[in-house]
Design a protein around this motif. Structure first.
Motif, PDB file in Angstrom:
ATOM      1  N   ALA B 102     -16.210   7.077  -4.379  1.00 59.52           N
ATOM      2  CA  ALA B 102     -16.932   7.318  -5.496  1.00 59.52           C
ATOM      3  C   ALA B 102     -17.527   6.292  -6.350  1.00 59.52           C
ATOM      4  N   SER B 103     -17.135   5.336  -6.018  1.00 61.88           N
ATOM      5  CA  SER B 103     -17.636   3.947  -6.965  1.00 61.88           C
ATOM      6  C   SER B 103     -18.736   3.019  -6.120  1.00 61.88           C
ATOM      7  N   PHE B 104     -19.107   3.478  -5.167  1.00 62.30           N
ATOM      8  CA  PHE B 104     -20.297   3.034  -4.204  1.00 62.30           C
ATOM      9  C   PHE B 104     -21.299   4.081  -4.729  1.00 62.30           C
ATOM     10  N   ASN B 105     -22.450   3.613  -4.891  1.00 64.47           N
ATOM     11  CA  ASN B 105     -23.516   4.556  -5.526  1.00 64.47           C
ATOM     12  C   ASN B 105     -24.025   4.856  -3.959  1.00 64.47           C
ATOM     13  N   PRO B 106     -24.000   6.269  -3.848  1.00 65.39           N
ATOM     14  CA  PRO B 106     -24.473   6.858  -2.512  1.00 65.39           C
ATOM     15  C   PRO B 106     -25.839   6.476  -2.243  1.00 65.39           C
ATOM     16  N   HIS B 154     -21.694   6.827   2.774  1.00 59.27           N
ATOM     17  CA  HIS B 154     -21.269   7.919   3.491  1.00 59.27           C
ATOM     18  C   HIS B 154     -20.962   7.660   4.840  1.00 59.27           C
ATOM     19  N   MET B 165     -15.331  -2.917  -0.932  1.00 61.19           N
ATOM     20  CA  MET B 165     -15.458  -3.212  -2.489  1.00 61.19           C
ATOM     21  C   MET B 165     -14.782  -4.499  -2.972  1.00 61.19           C
TER      22      MET B 165
END
Lengths: 318, 538
Positions: B102-106, B154, B165
């Motif tokens: 959730a913390s990486f920008n898709p 993803h 991360m």
């Protein structure tokens, strides 16, 4: 075949199917119009015999299903038929008028889309500030007034009280682009005022919706400034809903201009349709409706494709 | 002290509540030397994440600093301008979040997100940062480090994302990294790799770290010192070995003790006893894609608990979907009390539906936020058992008392007015209200703190005895299996790898996969990770 191409082909096929269904609905709706062209043209004093003869000449004496199949067959081969009133080819009538409508819609879109998206982004960036509130109130009020009201207010202000722009948007043959832009300024402004609010509010809401996402917090914790957080981290993920609402409004700009064209006496497709309804020139009405429906379907298809093209999760498979 | 990097003094923080501002941190002190790793431990809501973020001079929306100081390398972060604070974040202080997914920008590739920090802070050019990224990806032992950065989030697994991360946090070679539960969302076998990689890279660059977790065994591997936080206050702090050997405070000891819960195992079923639910040779798949269950067979006996263990993707939740009829199987059959169940939910009778109920992992999303407990619990009692009026009311009240929720106080509350543990109790009630024979519990304690989870397990055990219930307990947590299971099924990639009574399953010899699962569960011994990684290399 790539999944995207397959999806586009699938949607196109579905779009065609909807168009056929829409043609049926249009045909039936037009059938329900009271009176017909024979009575309209021949007037009150016509004898039943002349009316019947005139109908037979136009092919109106045939049963409705036969006329529908006949019409649909023509449409599928690119022939929209001839006007009942003038006998002119509907295709060429529509092409001329449609060009004008597209010009007006394009004019309004060129102003309203960048304006709405920019205002939406700024409102999201400075949310709950005075700026945000002013933009929200202004756009909301403009959308709350019916468009003919907005149109007449603009005419009152800008062509009667201070005569800057003409209130009739007709231009003669071969006008210059500048002249066209000048003469259609008021109708374009009316449309801008009507559609900007919707797009701006959707842009703002889509971005703010994403501001609670962990990746937005992550960006802030990497030392990214507020403007970059919105433009680089929120906006790309908000594109799908923005594209959809823009497409919806573009479709409205083309198909919803009827009232604005009538108010400004602009010779577009909407005006043609209204005139044809009055004349009971039903083949022209059907043709116009079909073009409008086709535009709606095509723009929505385009929005779907763009939403996917801007989404890496759909574009790049695992 | 000259080598003090971070010094927090009497830090107070407030959060916005219905009635004004309420304290979240009530005067916390914290000191960290260069290169030192401090473990921050406590239950959710204790304020440990808030404290971790405050160390970066950051507060979430709806919270604010109310006093104290956060001195990083000689400067009080709370007195700096927002611009000056931004200049430190992602540069000299970095953050690693709990859910990397959730913390990486898709919308952006991993490597673009890696280089963003160093580039905006002027530490490196984009090209330098990209070259550096490959090096750090390799150090974090990511597969194909030269190319993995060009993937979108993803396209990368959870464990790999978590390592990417950590690499991203290292990008500007910060003096301090705040790790906020970085392995909580991972499977045990993945967790062990990520823990090892984090520990190595922190040691290599001599980076100071605040390591936040609720898992004592994990913090024992990672931290030099441990600080226990509760209700926004420090409980105690000590060097790791000292704290593990001799915790001073009762609260700390209670954190230690929860892992000790063992329900009395029910006696083994007699050989001729009929199972209440039996799954035989079930194969299942989703509409597109390969089989997710292959020839799965197991029985659930009356009054017993069957634990289904496996990592994410092993097919354990799919098995539950097949049993409940949500996913008709491709082959095999399910028998309930001897009769074959129709594969599709729509074809099952109300009575068949009543007998199998389900409790979900996220009580937050499994309960309708617009219904009161009376409606939530009353619905199955009315639908399955036809209770009406006064009978219904009496039954709901009785059920609430059963799970230690005072009916007068709770019956007209909404889920939003309950704590996490109370919500899960309501989830249990909703299943119980149908008076089922079998309850499928899907990771019901995974989202809860250990102390709360412990309470839920004890409650489930008591209800089992009182109502003669059978449980199918889906979990990835070995400690939960130890606590509550009678019979264990181990699943991997849609297959049953091994099954048997609990005592047998926890005693060698194991199937290779079971062995890997068991040995990957962190132990309280601070040397466990070092030892375990040595064994894995051997």
């Amino acid at each position: 075949m790539s999944p995207i191409v397959r999806m586009i082909l699938g949607r196109l096929a579905l779009g065609l199917l909807s168009l056929v269904l829409v043609s049926l609905v249009i045909f039936m709706a037009v059938e329900l119009l009271p009176g017909d062209i024979a009575q309209e043209v021949l007037g009150q004093s016509a004898t039943p015999e002349t009316v019947a003869a005139f109908r037979a000449e136009l092919g109106l004496d045939q049963a409705a299903p036969i006329r529908y199949v006949h019409w649909l067959g023509g449409v599928l081969t690119g022939d929209l038929g001839n006007s009942l009133a003038t006998g002119r080819d509907i295709g060429s009538m529509i092409v001329d008028r449609f060009g004008k409508t597209l010009f007006l819609a394009g004019y309004a879109a060129a102003i309203s889309v960048p304006l709405a998206v920019t205002l939406g982004i700024l409102a999201a960036l400075y949310r709950n500030s005075i700026f945000d509130r002013i933009v929200n109130v202004a756009t909301l009020s403009s959308i709350s007034f019916p468009e003919y009201f907005v149109a007449y207010i603009l005419i009152l202000l800008l062509s009667i009280n201070t005569p800057v722009f003409p209130s009739i948007a007709d231009f003669g043959r071969d006008p210059s682009l500048g002249d066209m832009l000048y003469r259609t300024f008021l109708p374009a402004m009316t449309l801008v005022l009507v559609v900007t609010a919707h797009m701006m509010r959707m842009t703002r809401a889509s971005i703010i919706n994403l501001m609670a996402q962990p990746y937005i917090e992550m960006a802030r914790l990497k030392g990214v400034g507020p403007a970059r957080v919105i433009l680089r981290h929120a906006l790309p993920n908000a594109l799908a809903p923005i594209i959809n609402v823009v497409a919806l409004n573009l479709a409205y700009l083309i198909t919803g201009v009827v009232i604005v064209e009538v108010v400004f006496v602009y010779p577009g497709l909407g005006q043609l349709m209204v005139d044809s309804v009055a004349k009971r020139d039903i083949t022209v009405v059907q043709g116009c409706c079909l073009v409008f429906a086709g535009i709606y379907i095509l723009l929505n298809l385009l929005a779907d494709v763009l939403s996917i093209a801007t989404n890496p999760q759909l574009l790049h498979r695992k | 002290m000259a080598d003090t990097l971070l010094s927090i003094r009497d830090l107070r923080l407030e959060g916005r509540a219905e009635r004004g501002w309420v304290p979240i941190l009530k005067g916390v002190d914290l000191d960290l030397k260069r290169g030192e790793v401090l473990g921050l431990i406590g239950e959710s809501g204790a304020g440990k994440s808030t404290l971790g973020l405050a160390a970066m001079g950051y507060v979430r929306d709806g919270t604010r600093f109310a006093g104290g100081s956060v001195t990083f390398d000689g400067r009080d972060l709370l007195k700096l301008s927002p611009r000056e604070r931004r200049r430190l974040r992602g540069n000299r202080i970095a953050y690693v979040a709990q859910s990397a997914a959730a913390s990486f920008n898709p919308a952006h590739r991993l490597i673009d997100q890696y280089s963003e920090g160093p580039v905006i802070h002027g530490v490196m050019s984009k090209a330098q940062a990209e070259a550096d990224a490959r090096e750090l990806y390799a150090k974090m032992r990511l597969p194909d480090p030269d190319r993995i950065g060009f993937r979108y989030p993803h396209q990368v697994s959870g464990g790999q994302l978590q390592r990417a991360m950590t690499a991203m946090a290292m990008a500007s070679r910060p003096d301090l990294i705040v790790f906020d539960e970085p392995t909580t969302a991972l499977d045990v076998t993945t967790q062990i790799e990520v823990l090892g990689a984090i520990r190595d890279i922190v040691a290599e660059f001599d980076t100071a770290a605040i390591y936040i977790t609720h898992d004592l065994a994990v913090v024992a591997q990672m931290a030099d010192r441990i600080k226990v936080i509760r209700h926004g206050e420090e409980v105690e702090e000590a060097p790791t070995r000292e704290m593990l050997a001799a915790p001073r405070e009762d609260y700390t000891r209670s954190l230690w003790a929860v892992r000790e819960f063992r329900a009395d195992p029910a006696p083994a079923p007699a050989p001729d006893e009929k199972p209440v639910l039996s799954v035989s040779h079930v194969t299942a798949s989703y509409r597109t894609g390969p089989a997710v269950l292959q020839d799965v067979t197991f029985d659930i006996h009356p009054g017993r608990t069957l634990a289904v263990v496996g990592e994410s993707g092993s097919g354990k939740s799919t098995a539950a979907r097949v049993i409940t009829g949500l996913l008709p199987p491709d082959g095999g059959e399910i028998r309930l009390g001897g009769e074959v169940l129709p594969p599709r939910l729509a074809d099952r009778s109300r009575e068949q539906l009543r007998r199998v109920q389900m409790i979900y992992q996220m009580a937050d999303t499994a309960l309708n936020p617009r219904q009161t407990l009376r409606e939530i619990v009353g619905r199955p009692a009315r639908f399955y058992r036809g209770l009406r009026g006064r009978d219904l009311d009496r039954d709901i009240r009785q059920l609430l008392e059963d799970v230690e929720l005072d009916p007068d106080e709770f019956i007209d509350r909404y889920p939003g007015e309950l704590s996490g543990g109370q919500k899960q109790r309501v989830g249990i009630l909703r299943a119980l209200a149908a008076r089922p024979d079998v309850i499928i519990c899907d990771e019901v304690t995974s989202a809860l703190d250990q102390i709360v989870a412990d309470g839920i397990l004890r409650l489930l055990k008591r209800l089992q005895v009182e109502h003669g219930l059978s449980y199918m307990f889906i979990t990835h947590d070995i400690a939960t299996v130890r606590a509550i299971a009678d019979h264990v099924v181990v699943m991997q990639n849609g297959h049953v790898v091994e099954q048997g009574p609990k005592a047998e399953m926890f005693a060698p010899p194991h199937a290779a996969y079971t062995d890997l699962l068991l040995s990957s569960v962190p132990e309280m011994d601070p040397d466990w990770l070092t030892r375990r990684r040595g064994e894995m290399r051997a």
